[in-house]
Design a protein around this motif. Structure first.
Motif, PDB file in Angstrom:
ATOM      1  N   ALA A 211      69.827 -13.626 -10.540  1.00  0.00           N
ATOM      2  CA  ALA A 211      69.147 -12.323 -10.517  1.00  0.00           C
ATOM      3  C   ALA A 211      67.733 -12.443  -9.946  1.00  0.00           C
ATOM      4  N   ALA A 212      67.374 -11.500  -9.076  1.00  0.00           N
ATOM      5  CA  ALA A 212      65.995 -11.437  -8.566  1.00  0.00           C
ATOM      6  C   ALA A 212      65.198 -10.506  -9.478  1.00  0.00           C
ATOM      7  N   LEU A 213      63.900 -10.775  -9.593  1.00  0.00           N
ATOM      8  CA  LEU A 213      63.033  -9.957 -10.453  1.00  0.00           C
ATOM      9  C   LEU A 213      62.111  -9.098  -9.579  1.00  0.00           C
ATOM     10  N   ALA A 214      62.151  -7.784  -9.823  1.00  0.00           N
ATOM     11  CA  ALA A 214      61.223  -6.859  -9.147  1.00  0.00           C
ATOM     12  C   ALA A 214      60.292  -6.289 -10.212  1.00  0.00           C
ATOM     13  N   ALA A 215      58.988  -6.375  -9.981  1.00  0.00           N
ATOM     14  CA  ALA A 215      58.021  -5.983 -11.015  1.00  0.00           C
ATOM     15  C   ALA A 215      56.951  -5.061 -10.451  1.00  0.00           C
ATOM     16  N   HIS A 216      56.495  -4.152 -11.302  1.00  0.00           N
ATOM     17  CA  HIS A 216      55.405  -3.248 -10.923  1.00  0.00           C
ATOM     18  C   HIS A 216      54.081  -3.964 -11.187  1.00  0.00           C
ATOM     19  N   PRO A 217      53.068  -3.776 -10.328  1.00  0.00           N
ATOM     20  CA  PRO A 217      51.800  -4.500 -10.536  1.00  0.00           C
ATOM     21  C   PRO A 217      50.999  -4.043 -11.750  1.00  0.00           C
ATOM     22  N   GLU A 218      51.493  -3.057 -12.499  1.00  0.00           N
ATOM     23  CA  GLU A 218      50.862  -2.742 -13.790  1.00  0.00           C
ATOM     24  C   GLU A 218      51.258  -3.778 -14.855  1.00  0.00           C
ATOM     25  N   CYS A 219      52.216  -4.672 -14.527  1.00  0.00           N
ATOM     26  CA  CYS A 219      52.604  -5.740 -15.470  1.00  0.00           C
ATOM     27  C   CYS A 219      51.525  -6.819 -15.509  1.00  0.00           C
ATOM     28  N   PRO A 220      51.414  -7.520 -16.659  1.00  0.00           N
ATOM     29  CA  PRO A 220      50.478  -8.653 -16.719  1.00  0.00           C
ATOM     30  C   PRO A 220      50.913  -9.789 -15.787  1.00  0.00           C
ATOM     31  N   GLU A 221      49.962 -10.644 -15.462  1.00  0.00           N
ATOM     32  CA  GLU A 221      50.213 -11.806 -14.593  1.00  0.00           C
ATOM     33  C   GLU A 221      51.349 -12.691 -15.128  1.00  0.00           C
ATOM     34  N   SER A 222      51.482 -12.767 -16.463  1.00  0.00           N
ATOM     35  CA  SER A 222      52.535 -13.606 -17.053  1.00  0.00           C
ATOM     36  C   SER A 222      53.926 -13.152 -16.615  1.00  0.00           C
ATOM     37  N   ILE A 223      54.077 -11.878 -16.252  1.00  0.00           N
ATOM     38  CA  ILE A 223      55.358 -11.346 -15.748  1.00  0.00           C
ATOM     39  C   ILE A 223      55.368 -11.435 -14.219  1.00  0.00           C
ATOM     40  N   LEU A 224      54.263 -11.035 -13.594  1.00  0.00           N
ATOM     41  CA  LEU A 224      54.219 -10.990 -12.120  1.00  0.00           C
ATOM     42  C   LEU A 224      54.464 -12.362 -11.496  1.00  0.00           C
ATOM     43  N   LYS A 225      54.051 -13.421 -12.190  1.00  0.00           N
ATOM     44  CA  LYS A 225      54.193 -14.755 -11.570  1.00  0.00           C
ATOM     45  C   LYS A 225      55.654 -15.160 -11.397  1.00  0.00           C
ATOM     46  N   HIS A 226      56.571 -14.484 -12.087  1.00  0.00           N
ATOM     47  CA  HIS A 226      57.999 -14.796 -11.942  1.00  0.00           C
ATOM     48  C   HIS A 226      58.686 -13.894 -10.903  1.00  0.00           C
ATOM     49  N   ALA A 227      57.955 -12.909 -10.367  1.00  0.00           N
ATOM     50  CA  ALA A 227      58.617 -11.843  -9.573  1.00  0.00           C
ATOM     51  C   ALA A 227      58.924 -12.265  -8.142  1.00  0.00           C
ATOM     52  N   ASP A 228      60.057 -11.788  -7.654  1.00  0.00           N
ATOM     53  CA  ASP A 228      60.398 -11.954  -6.237  1.00  0.00           C
ATOM     54  C   ASP A 228      59.777 -10.827  -5.422  1.00  0.00           C
TER      55      ASP A 228
END
Ligand code: 13P
Ligand code: SF4
Length: 338
Positions: A211-228
């Motif tokens: 699975a690829a991860l798509a994240a909104h930039p309102e998420c903390p860095e701890s989530i964004l660092k895993h995002a594709d």
């Protein structure tokens, strides 16, 4: 704070008095024709509202649509700052919002008087404000940005331009990292994106290694660092419906999954989890206040309606117009639900 919502008067039709036998979709359609109204909806709206909307989009798409529509009424299915943008850009139109309390934690975190003092501390800085703020904070800003144009707008500023950014600290930190600019950042957060759990996300990624991860930039860095992919709601939608792969984890408000399933029914979309391992946190309580009955009543009563003093509107228009002028052209749209 200046109140920008006008409520329905005492003679207005109320939800309690609504005939339960009416077909609400047909009634909304009738009002749409009779009042020459356009229904604009954000991707975080309940599916039945997305399905009846004339246009669905991210904050930038919706601002552009509000600026260019020739409808007499804009029924804005989103939150108050979005409906305010529509009124600022199209003052001659009646702009209604289904629920007057559909606000935003980012807007709440940034009171105009406090923001004014923050600005005054950095007199040689330019104030870039995320669109998720009140009309009054917009009026105190130099340029408004959304998550889809912020990076490109910052990159158009001179390299030595000092910047203050508010009210989202995670988006601010992400932009500072991506652009290499130092910024003074207001400490607001989105109560939805703030709650995703890195630990639970990693567990989900381990169970779904493809699975690829798509994240909104309102998420903390701890989530964004895993995002594709990190992007606005429209960028997320475009990515998960066109990128190779069949499984996607979505780190943003989960009502957007409705559009994903319509556009790519053969793909699997999983909402990112919160600390309890469920996706219950991925619902915006403000967006969820709007429903079909409230939309119908707002169109019928022409309230709750956005109104604001003309001097405030003109002051807020300048940085909003600057945003539109500096924004890259929009990619082809596919998200017309009607
Ligand atoms: P965008 O749709 O511009 O990505 O914004 C997300 C959001 O949180 C709106 O409140
Ligand atoms: Fe505000 Fe977050 Fe809701 Fe968007 S999702 S409206 S940023 S509280």
């Amino acid at each position: 704070m200046i109140e920008t919502i006008v409520d329905a008067g005492s003679k207005a039709q109320t939800a309690e008095a609504l005939d339960p036998f009416i077909n609400i979709e047909e009634e909304i359609d009738r009002l749409r024709r009779e009042k020459n109204a356009v229904i604009l909806a954000h991707y975080y709206q309940p599916p039945e509202i997305q399905d009846i909307a004339d246009f669905i989009g991210d904050s930038l798409d919706l601002s552009r649509k509000a600026a260019e529509t020739d409808a007499d009424m804009i029924a804005f299915c989103g939150v108050k700052f979005m409906a305010e943008c529509a009124k600022i850009l199209s003052p001659e139109k009646t702009v209604v919002l289904p629920d007057r309390d559909a606000g935003c934690s980012l807007e709440d975190s940034c009171k105009p008087d406090d923001f004014r003092k923050f600005r005054e501390k950095f007199p040689d800085h330019m104030a870039l404000s995320y669109v998720n703020c009140s009309a009054e904070v917009k009026a105190l800003s130099d340029i408004i940005v959304t998550s889809s144009n912020a990076q490109s707008i910052i990159e158009q500023l001179p390299a030595n331009q000092k910047i203050i950014f508010g009210p989202d600290r995670h988006l601010g930190a992400y932009l500072a990292k991506e652009t290499g600019r130092e910024m003074e950042i207001w400490p607001g957060t989105c109560i939805v994106h703030e709650q995703f759990s890195e630990r639970e996300l990693v567990k989900l990624m381990v169970r779904h290694p493809e699975a690829a991860l798509a994240a909104h930039p309102e998420c903390p860095e701890s989530i964004l660092k895993h995002a594709d992919l990190v992007g606005s709601t429209r960028a997320i939608l475009d990515f998960v419906t066109t990128a190779p792969g069949k499984e996607f984890i979505i780190a943003t408000e989960q009502q957007i999954i409705h559009q994903m399933e319509l556009a790519a029914p053969d793909r699997t979309f999983m909402a990112a989890p919160g600390a309890d391992g469920t996706c219950n946190c991925a619902n915006c309580p403000y967006m969820a206040l709007n429903d079909m009955e409230k939309l119908y009543l707002a169109m019928l009563n022409e309230a709750p309606r956005i109104e604001m003093p003309e001097d405030l509107r003109v002051a807020a228009l300048a940085p909003l117009q600057k945003m539109l002028d500096l924004s890259p052209a929009s990619p082809a749209k596919k998200s017309v639900a009607a």
